[in-house]
Design a protein around this motif. Structure first.
Motif, PDB file in Angstrom:
ATOM      1  N   TYR A   1       0.839  -1.206   0.000  1.00 19.66           N
ATOM      2  CA  TYR A   1       0.000   0.000   0.000  1.00 19.66           C
ATOM      3  C   TYR A   1       0.871   1.252   0.000  1.00 19.66           C
ATOM      4  CZ  TYR A   1      -3.659  -3.315   1.329  1.00 19.66           C
ATOM      5  OH  TYR A   1      -4.523  -4.356   1.357  1.00 19.66           O
ATOM      6  N   ALA A   2       1.985   1.206   0.736  1.00 18.18           N
ATOM      7  CA  ALA A   2       2.884   2.367   0.774  1.00 18.18           C
ATOM      8  C   ALA A   2       3.470   2.656  -0.602  1.00 18.18           C
ATOM      9  CB  ALA A   2       4.004   2.124   1.789  1.00 18.18           C
ATOM     10  N   ILE A   3       3.858   1.578  -1.325  1.00 15.81           N
ATOM     11  CA  ILE A   3       4.402   1.766  -2.676  1.00 15.81           C
ATOM     12  C   ILE A   3       3.340   2.340  -3.607  1.00 15.81           C
ATOM     13  CG2 ILE A   3       5.259   0.529  -4.702  1.00 15.81           C
ATOM     14  CD1 ILE A   3       6.693  -1.377  -2.800  1.00 15.81           C
ATOM     15  N   LEU A   4       2.108   1.823  -3.496  1.00 16.88           N
ATOM     16  CA  LEU A   4       1.023   2.337  -4.346  1.00 16.88           C
ATOM     17  C   LEU A   4       0.751   3.812  -4.051  1.00 16.88           C
ATOM     18  CD1 LEU A   4      -1.450  -0.700  -4.260  1.00 16.88           C
ATOM     19  CD2 LEU A   4       0.017   0.022  -6.157  1.00 16.88           C
ATOM     20  N   ILE A   5       0.802   4.171  -2.763  1.00 14.73           N
ATOM     21  CA  ILE A   5       0.583   5.573  -2.396  1.00 14.73           C
ATOM     22  C   ILE A   5       1.680   6.461  -2.964  1.00 14.73           C
ATOM     23  CG2 ILE A   5       0.575   7.185  -0.450  1.00 14.73           C
ATOM     24  CD1 ILE A   5      -0.876   5.030   1.168  1.00 14.73           C
ATOM     25  N   LEU A   6       2.939   5.987  -2.879  1.00 15.22           N
ATOM     26  CA  LEU A   6       4.051   6.770  -3.420  1.00 15.22           C
ATOM     27  C   LEU A   6       3.937   6.917  -4.931  1.00 15.22           C
ATOM     28  CD1 LEU A   6       7.056   5.357  -1.335  1.00 15.22           C
ATOM     29  CD2 LEU A   6       5.936   7.577  -1.104  1.00 15.22           C
ATOM     30  N   ILE A   7       3.538   5.832  -5.601  1.00 14.13           N
ATOM     31  CA  ILE A   7       3.344   5.918  -7.057  1.00 14.13           C
ATOM     32  C   ILE A   7       2.227   6.904  -7.385  1.00 14.13           C
ATOM     33  CG2 ILE A   7       2.589   4.626  -9.098  1.00 14.13           C
ATOM     34  CD1 ILE A   7       3.980   2.174  -7.906  1.00 14.13           C
ATOM     35  N   GLY A   8       1.138   6.836  -6.593  1.00 17.01           N
ATOM     36  CA  GLY A   8       0.032   7.773  -6.811  1.00 17.01           C
ATOM     37  C   GLY A   8       0.459   9.220  -6.615  1.00 17.01           C
ATOM     38  N   LEU A   9       1.242   9.459  -5.556  1.00 15.13           N
ATOM     39  CA  LEU A   9       1.731  10.820  -5.307  1.00 15.13           C
ATOM     40  C   LEU A   9       2.648  11.292  -6.437  1.00 15.13           C
ATOM     41  CD1 LEU A   9       2.498  10.634  -1.478  1.00 15.13           C
ATOM     42  CD2 LEU A   9       0.628  11.864  -2.572  1.00 15.13           C
ATOM     43  N   ALA A  10       3.496  10.369  -6.940  1.00 18.86           N
ATOM     44  CA  ALA A  10       4.387  10.734  -8.046  1.00 18.86           C
ATOM     45  C   ALA A  10       3.585  11.094  -9.295  1.00 18.86           C
ATOM     46  CB  ALA A  10       5.341   9.580  -8.339  1.00 18.86           C
ATOM     47  N   LEU A  11       2.525  10.320  -9.568  1.00 21.31           N
ATOM     48  CA  LEU A  11       1.673  10.613 -10.727  1.00 21.31           C
ATOM     49  C   LEU A  11       0.964  11.952 -10.565  1.00 21.31           C
ATOM     50  CD1 LEU A  11       0.131   7.077 -11.408  1.00 21.31           C
ATOM     51  CD2 LEU A  11       1.877   8.270 -12.764  1.00 21.31           C
ATOM     52  N   ILE A  12       0.491  12.220  -9.336  1.00 20.70           N
ATOM     53  CA  ILE A  12      -0.173  13.512  -9.090  1.00 20.70           C
ATOM     54  C   ILE A  12       0.812  14.655  -9.291  1.00 20.70           C
ATOM     55  CG2 ILE A  12      -1.215  14.955  -7.291  1.00 20.70           C
ATOM     56  CD1 ILE A  12      -2.453  12.389  -6.144  1.00 20.70           C
ATOM     57  N   GLY A  13       2.032  14.495  -8.754  1.00 25.08           N
ATOM     58  CA  GLY A  13       3.045  15.532  -8.920  1.00 25.08           C
ATOM     59  C   GLY A  13       3.407  15.758 -10.385  1.00 25.08           C
ATOM     60  N   TYR A  14       3.582  14.648 -11.137  1.00 27.08           N
ATOM     61  CA  TYR A  14       3.905  14.787 -12.562  1.00 27.08           C
ATOM     62  C   TYR A  14       2.747  15.411 -13.327  1.00 27.08           C
ATOM     63  CZ  TYR A  14       5.080  13.633 -17.370  1.00 27.08           C
ATOM     64  OH  TYR A  14       5.341  13.711 -18.721  1.00 27.08           O
ATOM     65  N   GLY A  15       1.511  15.009 -12.964  1.00 20.89           N
ATOM     66  CA  GLY A  15       0.342  15.588 -13.636  1.00 20.89           C
ATOM     67  C   GLY A  15       0.252  17.095 -13.417  1.00 20.89           C
ATOM     68  N   ALA A  16       0.522  17.522 -12.156  1.00 21.11           N
ATOM     69  CA  ALA A  16       0.498  18.962 -11.872  1.00 21.11           C
ATOM     70  C   ALA A  16       1.611  19.675 -12.641  1.00 21.11           C
ATOM     71  CB  ALA A  16       0.652  19.190 -10.368  1.00 21.11           C
ATOM     72  N   TYR A  17       2.797  19.054 -12.701  1.00 19.40           N
ATOM     73  CA  TYR A  17       3.922  19.640 -13.444  1.00 19.40           C
ATOM     74  C   TYR A  17       3.579  19.794 -14.922  1.00 19.40           C
ATOM     75  CZ  TYR A  17       8.594  20.000 -15.516  1.00 19.40           C
ATOM     76  OH  TYR A  17       9.684  20.403 -16.239  1.00 19.40           O
ATOM     77  N   TYR A  18       3.016  18.737 -15.495  1.00 17.02           N
ATOM     78  CA  TYR A  18       2.673  18.760 -16.929  1.00 17.02           C
ATOM     79  C   TYR A  18       1.589  19.805 -17.215  1.00 17.02           C
ATOM     80  CZ  TYR A  18       1.019  17.143 -21.478  1.00 17.02           C
ATOM     81  OH  TYR A  18       0.636  17.088 -22.798  1.00 17.02           O
ATOM     82  N   PHE A  19       0.589  19.884 -16.334  1.00 20.05           N
ATOM     83  CA  PHE A  19      -0.508  20.839 -16.534  1.00 20.05           C
ATOM     84  C   PHE A  19       0.011  22.276 -16.479  1.00 20.05           C
ATOM     85  CE2 PHE A  19      -3.682  23.623 -14.547  1.00 20.05           C
ATOM     86  CZ  PHE A  19      -4.700  23.551 -15.488  1.00 20.05           C
ATOM     87  N   ILE A  20       0.870  22.567 -15.482  1.00 16.47           N
ATOM     88  CA  ILE A  20       1.402  23.932 -15.341  1.00 16.47           C
ATOM     89  C   ILE A  20       2.282  24.286 -16.542  1.00 16.47           C
ATOM     90  CG2 ILE A  20       2.919  25.392 -13.948  1.00 16.47           C
ATOM     91  CD1 ILE A  20       1.963  23.773 -11.510  1.00 16.47           C
ATOM     92  N   LYS A  21       3.114  23.330 -16.966  1.00 16.37           N
ATOM     93  CA  LYS A  21       4.003  23.600 -18.102  1.00 16.37           C
ATOM     94  C   LYS A  21       3.206  23.858 -19.378  1.00 16.37           C
ATOM     95  CE  LYS A  21       8.056  21.831 -20.527  1.00 16.37           C
ATOM     96  NZ  LYS A  21       9.041  20.743 -20.632  1.00 16.37           N
ATOM     97  N   LYS A  22       2.187  23.047 -19.593  1.00 16.58           N
ATOM     98  CA  LYS A  22       1.364  23.229 -20.796  1.00 16.58           C
ATOM     99  C   LYS A  22       0.665  24.580 -20.769  1.00 16.58           C
ATOM    100  CE  LYS A  22      -2.122  20.826 -23.536  1.00 16.58           C
ATOM    101  NZ  LYS A  22      -3.032  19.648 -23.609  1.00 16.58           N
TER     102      LYS A  22
END
Length: 559
Positions: free
Chosen positions: A169-190
């Motif tokens: 569960y901890a790994i899944l949470i970290l992966i989810g947080l990484a995806l959220i962070g990348y999604g926010a990065y991509y959205f702001i850059k675009k």
């Protein structure tokens, strides 16, 4: 001469009266003694004098006292060699101005034989009263080997712990947080790219930028609101920024006089054709700005308007007088503006996603803390600090055979290494090892008990030497050894070795200084060893070690 009858009668009456007086005195004396004994008296009883091994019997102590008396009943884990299973709350019975206090204890013994429950001390107003002593017989449990078939003792079967998937569960949470962070990065850059394309280049030259900034300053209406100092500060900053960009002198870091002198030198060297009158008017505005900022001078409204127009005229005149092509101006400014904007946008793309991930992670930790408890977080995620271990509820338990009883912040874990358990020396009956933490942690405990078949092999000094070698095998270096006899206030004796050592931190590659204490005890045919290690400068860990040592008890071996 015959005695007179009256004489006999009088003598008999005196004897009767004398006897009655003595009787009354004795009755009064007995009554007084009874009253005193009732006011403060102790009685004790047991509900059984014969039990089976491990069965519980109850000891009851009654204290008859007045309501103002202070009574302290016995306390402890052992009454003689009998173990206290439970100490029940004190019950009370009121009778007029008297009080009967009733205290019960549940006792037992796990070895057969005849034992004596000693006289126990009860304090009443700091005066000691003793209970009765009782002989207790502990009987073996009779096993009928004729009717019931007997089997050999089965070997120990290693039971696997239930699989825990919290790490998944901890790994899944970290992966989810990484995806959220990348999604926010991509959205702001675009979004930034779209905005850059729509805006193109806002200013074609430094002069256009300066003029636009002056227009923004006027829209703020600072001096109209009484903020004259702020107005002149921004007015001169706009001018300084322009001069620094086009003339390439440190205008923002210079005083007004330094700026004017540097400007005159640059005008002469670069052949900038600007009139002396324009330069003089610019100098006057800079001097007015200094008076407003440092001398709290306040110009009149028409003077402020004139200063604004002077700056406008100065900037335009200076820009026109600079000998350079328009293409050079556009290229220089466009590149600088682009670099500044890219730096700002890059910081936004990094800072905003990290902040978002941090907020989500904090929410998850708070949720786990509320639903699972702080112990779950400390055990699996955050870890335990020595301060929290010192303040939390401790665990008291007995370990090994012969048993050693200690209190620790967390229960010790049994070492189930099959290589040790299946390769015991011939003279060793059994051995057990329990531990908490490691040699690199702020605090760690290792507890070992060894039971021999016949008698203890080797001296306690040899055992201490083996424990020190074990520290070396864990990575300890530069060990300082101080060995001697050990005896605590409870009469517990043994051997002790204490001192310091260093150990290499695999992460920082630096030596960490640690403190250690090794206690060794011998009891019957067994040896008990306790190794305590903590970081030298950790005061909370030192207090933990002290409390553990003070809690040590050895379960007595009945021969």
């Amino acid at each position: 001469m015959k005695p007179n009858k009256d004489f006999y009668s009088i003598t008999l009456i005196k004897m009767i009266l004398s006897h009655r007086a003595k009787s009354r005195c004795l009755m009064f004396l007995f009554s007084l003694i009874s009253t005193i004994s009732f006011s403060q008296s102790i009685t004790s009883s047991v509900d059984s004098t014969q039990i089976k091994i491990g069965s519980q019997f109850n000891l009851t102590i009654k204290a008859n006292v007045s309501k103002t008396d202070k009574v302290v009943f016995p306390d402890g884990k052992l009454f003689g060699v009998l173990e206290v299973l439970e100490s029940y709350p004190i019950d009370s019975i009121k009778s007029n101005d008297k009080l009967e206090l009733i205290k019960k204890y549940g006792l037992t013994q796990f070895d057969s034989g005849r034992y004596v429950l000693p006289k126990l001390a009860v304090l009443i107003n700091n005066k000691t009263f003793r209970t009765d002593s009782f002989a207790i017989v502990v009987n073996d449990v009779v096993v009928d080997t004729i009717k019931q078939q007997m089997f050999d003792i089965k070997p120990i079967i290693k039971v696997e712990k239930p699989t825990s998937y919290w790490w998944l569960y901890a790994i899944l949470i970290l992966i989810g947080l990484a995806l959220i962070g990348y999604g926010a990065y991509y959205f702001i850059k675009k979004r930034q790219n779209k905005k850059n394309e729509a805006e193109a280049i806002l200013f074609a030259s430094p002069i256009e930028k300066a003029i636009a900034e002056l227009e923004v300053l006027e829209k703020k209406s600072l001096w109209q609101k009484g903020e004259t100092k702020a107005y002149y500060s921004e007015l001169t900053d706009i001018t300084r920024n322009y001069i620094e960009e086009v003339i390439e002198i440190p205008a923002m870091e210079s005083t007004s006089n330094e700026l004017f002198d540097a400007l005159k030198v640059s005008v002469r060297k670069k052949n900038i054709k600007i009139s002396a009158d324009t330069l003089a008017k610019f100098k006057r505005v800079m001097e007015t700005s200094d008076l407003v900022k440092f001398a709290k001078s306040k110009p009149l409204d028409f003077e402020i308007e004139n200063d604004k127009n002077t700056i406008n005229t100065f900037l335009i005149s200076l820009d026109k007088a600079i000998p350079r092509t328009e293409e050079e101006t556009e290229n220089l400014f466009a590149e600088e503006l682009k670099r500044k904007k890219e730096r700002s946008q890059k910081l936004q793309r990094i800072f905003i996603p990290l902040t978002l991930v941090g907020i989500i992670l904090s929410i998850i930790l708070v949720f786990l803390g509320v639903t699972k408890g702080m112990d779950f977080l400390r055990d699996n995620i955050i870890g335990h600090s020595t301060k929290s271990m010192l303040e939390d509820e401790w665990v008291t338990s007995d370990y090994g055979d012969p048993a050693i009883i200690i209190s620790t912040p967390k229960a010790l874990t049994r070492n189930t290494d099959a290589r040790i358990l299946n390769n015991l020396p011939e003279n060793v009956k059994s051995t057990s090892t329990f531990f908490y933490g490691s040699i690199l942690d702020n605090f760690s405990v290792v507890l070992s008990t060894t039971s021999f078949k016949d008698s203890v092999q080797g001296s306690l000094d040899m055992v201490l030497e083996q424990d020190l070698k074990q520290l070396e095998s864990f990575g300890a270096k530069n060990i300082v050894v101080n060995t001697g006899d050990y005896e605590d206030p409870k009469g517990l004796t043994g051997k002790k070795s204490e001192g310091t050592f260093t150990v290499l931190d695999p992460i920082s590659k630096e030596d960490i200084k640690m403190y250690y204490s090794i206690l060794v005890f011998s009891q019957g045919t067994g040896i008990q060893e306790l190794i305590l290690v903590h970081k030298l400068e950790d005061e909370n860990a030192a207090e933990i070690m002290k409390r553990i040592v003070e809690s040590i008890e050895l379960r007595k071996v009945v021969k």
